[in-house]
Design a protein around this motif. Sequence first.
Motif, PDB file in Angstrom:
ATOM      1  N   ASP A 378       0.810  -1.223   0.000  1.00  0.00           N
ATOM      2  CA  ASP A 378       0.000   0.000   0.000  1.00  0.00           C
ATOM      3  C   ASP A 378       0.842   1.271   0.000  1.00  0.00           C
ATOM      4  O   ASP A 378       0.328   2.360   0.308  1.00  0.00           O
ATOM      5  N   GLN A 379       2.157   1.162  -0.324  1.00  0.00           N
ATOM      6  CA  GLN A 379       2.970   2.372  -0.428  1.00  0.00           C
ATOM      7  C   GLN A 379       2.626   3.094  -1.731  1.00  0.00           C
ATOM      8  O   GLN A 379       2.455   2.494  -2.780  1.00  0.00           O
ATOM      9  N   ALA A 380       2.443   4.436  -1.635  1.00  0.00           N
ATOM     10  CA  ALA A 380       2.093   5.221  -2.831  1.00  0.00           C
ATOM     11  C   ALA A 380       3.232   5.153  -3.867  1.00  0.00           C
ATOM     12  O   ALA A 380       4.412   5.123  -3.518  1.00  0.00           O
ATOM     13  N   ILE A 381       2.819   5.107  -5.109  1.00  0.00           N
ATOM     14  CA  ILE A 381       3.799   5.076  -6.212  1.00  0.00           C
ATOM     15  C   ILE A 381       4.218   6.514  -6.478  1.00  0.00           C
ATOM     16  O   ILE A 381       3.377   7.376  -6.800  1.00  0.00           O
ATOM     17  N   THR A 382       5.504   6.794  -6.357  1.00  0.00           N
ATOM     18  CA  THR A 382       5.994   8.177  -6.417  1.00  0.00           C
ATOM     19  C   THR A 382       6.024   8.665  -7.861  1.00  0.00           C
ATOM     20  O   THR A 382       6.004   7.891  -8.822  1.00  0.00           O
ATOM     21  N   ARG A 386       7.054   7.044 -11.765  1.00  0.00           N
ATOM     22  CA  ARG A 386       6.250   7.147 -12.990  1.00  0.00           C
ATOM     23  C   ARG A 386       7.069   7.783 -14.123  1.00  0.00           C
ATOM     24  O   ARG A 386       6.949   7.383 -15.286  1.00  0.00           O
ATOM     25  N   TYR A 387       7.898   8.803 -13.788  1.00  0.00           N
ATOM     26  CA  TYR A 387       8.752   9.402 -14.827  1.00  0.00           C
ATOM     27  C   TYR A 387       9.775   8.382 -15.337  1.00  0.00           C
ATOM     28  O   TYR A 387      10.043   8.297 -16.550  1.00  0.00           O
ATOM     29  N   ARG A 388      10.330   7.574 -14.412  1.00  0.00           N
ATOM     30  CA  ARG A 388      11.325   6.589 -14.814  1.00  0.00           C
ATOM     31  C   ARG A 388      10.690   5.523 -15.707  1.00  0.00           C
ATOM     32  O   ARG A 388      11.292   5.017 -16.627  1.00  0.00           O
TER      33      ARG A 388
END
Length: 663
Positions: A378-382, A386-388
């Motif tokens: 449940d850790q937010a995707i940073t 997403r850029y990587r």
Amino acid sequence: MQEPLASGEALLDTRIAARAKVTADQVRDVFATYGWPLVFTPARPRALRLVRLRMAGVRAGKIAPGAFDTTLSFTTGLTALVASNFRGKTSVLELITWCLRGTPRELQSGVRGWLNHLDLDITVAGQPLGFRLDIDDGVISSATVLTAPVASALCDTRVPDPAQQVTVLLQATSEQSYAELVANLMLDRLDLSQMVNTLNETSTQTHGWPAYFAALYLGSASTKILLGDQKMSGLPGRLLQVFLDLPAAAALTRVKTAHDVRRNEAQARRAEREREAAQRSEERTRIEAELEAARARLAELTAAAGHHGSLTDLAREAARLAGQVADARVVNDDAQRAEQSARIDRQRAAKRLADVRESKIARALFQGLDPDACPRCDQAITTDRRYREHDSHACAVCDRPVATDDAEAAEVIAEAEDRLAAAVEAERQVRAHAESTRDRLSTLTAALTAADELLRNAQAATELPEVVQAQQRVWRLEGALEVLPDLPSPGGDDAANEAVTLRVLDAAVKVLEADNKNAAVALFADLEREVADLSRRFGMLSLENVRIDRAARLQVTQDGGGKDWFSDCNPGARLRLRIALVIALLRVGAAHGVSTHPGLVMIDSPKAEEVQDLDATVLFRELAAIAGEQGIQVVITTRDYDLVHTVLDAKHTIEAIENEPLW
């Protein structure tokens, strides 16, 4: 012996049931409710004879003052009490009456005051009874009734005597208790029942032993009653029927009385229901008229105060609108959230379309998930991931390289375009719905504001004293109308049971009346013949015949056809007819084997009732002969010494020296 209820072979309950169209069990239930038997047996022998009267005390006054203790003995046949006027003849009859009846009839208070002890010995149906009264200042202080195997055992005792088998039947300590106990005792010993009649339509009146005793102690010839001393309630006829032992005569009276009372009560209840219904209807009409007028007045006052309509209606409308506004606000909030969500979905679909057009990695991951957080921790995707993913083709969730086979790029772009179009259409529809809910909320809010304004204005108007009073009157009348009950409709099991009971009682009256009437035919024919014969022997030589009905109405026919009712005859004729009737009852009873009159007759001074000397001699002689023949007991008073000496022997004469007291 006469059959008590002879009418074919059917039982009484069966005949009543057939007539009432009910079952025999229902008839038995009704009779059991009243405690009535369904089988009536002939009365037991009820002969009553005087044996001895003792009077002890202290006489006051000028005539023979001082202590006295006198005993008079009686025998069967005609016994004459002979003394000068006002020398105690009638008092003897009254003292006998006091003992037997429970209360004297016309005993002077001065005579009562002389007495200390009063004893009377009698036999009832062969059983000896001894009445012992102790008297203080003219009032019973104690009283005892004794019994013994033989009358002689009672002669010299006033208390129980085991050696002579003298025992106590009853004891009383006051005049009232003595009268009640003696009445019950005599009814029991003579096998008589209390007579009941209807009183004031819905209640009953009971006639007991004193009414029967009046047929023993014959009243003055001046009275116009054939039998007994009361004409009310048909008592003469009922006494006549009882003394003829007509089938269930007393039961017929009870059943008829119960029927009349119950019928009258039912009629009274019905009339009361009708009265209450009319009263309730009138009251409802009045309240409704007053309420209509009060509402009109309230409307007039509130209109004059600047508002129309009912304050209650305005408050109800405001409350209704407030509820609708609350509901509309909930719907609008849901619509706004749905509009925002649709907008976000549309924006996301547009961005993904742009991404798949520009980036292979986006096209490769188009069919995959697009989570906002890791599905495991449940850790937010940073944003950096997403850029990587976009720049280095490394998965934003697991950071592994993603293969970018771009063979289906056109298809992915087309699908992304379709998704965007669907999101745009969904957003349009949700936006239209949201605008509709906003408009409805705005409209309802405006209506609620207006209703609140009207309500505030109306409330301000209703605070005027006249309006407040008018409103309160409306409320009071509405409340009165609301609580005004409806009358319960008569019916149900109680009404059905009552109808059955009335039918049974009505049928029982008719059946018993028929039995009574049928049995009376032969008895009354013989009774009429005996009364006519005896009356002629008593000096009514011109009498041709008599007619008597079951109501004890007697009509005489003289030679030449002249007819007179008993009440229209002269006093001497009434006396002869009354005596003749009592003796005729005994004769008819003996002939038919039925128990009848007790056979004790007391007559006070018959010569005072316009009976001439010659007629008196005939009356006394015949009465003495008939009394001897029938074995009855007649006690008569007179001041005519010569008459008595001519007709009676010493055994049947109790006399005082002229101008001296009899006792």
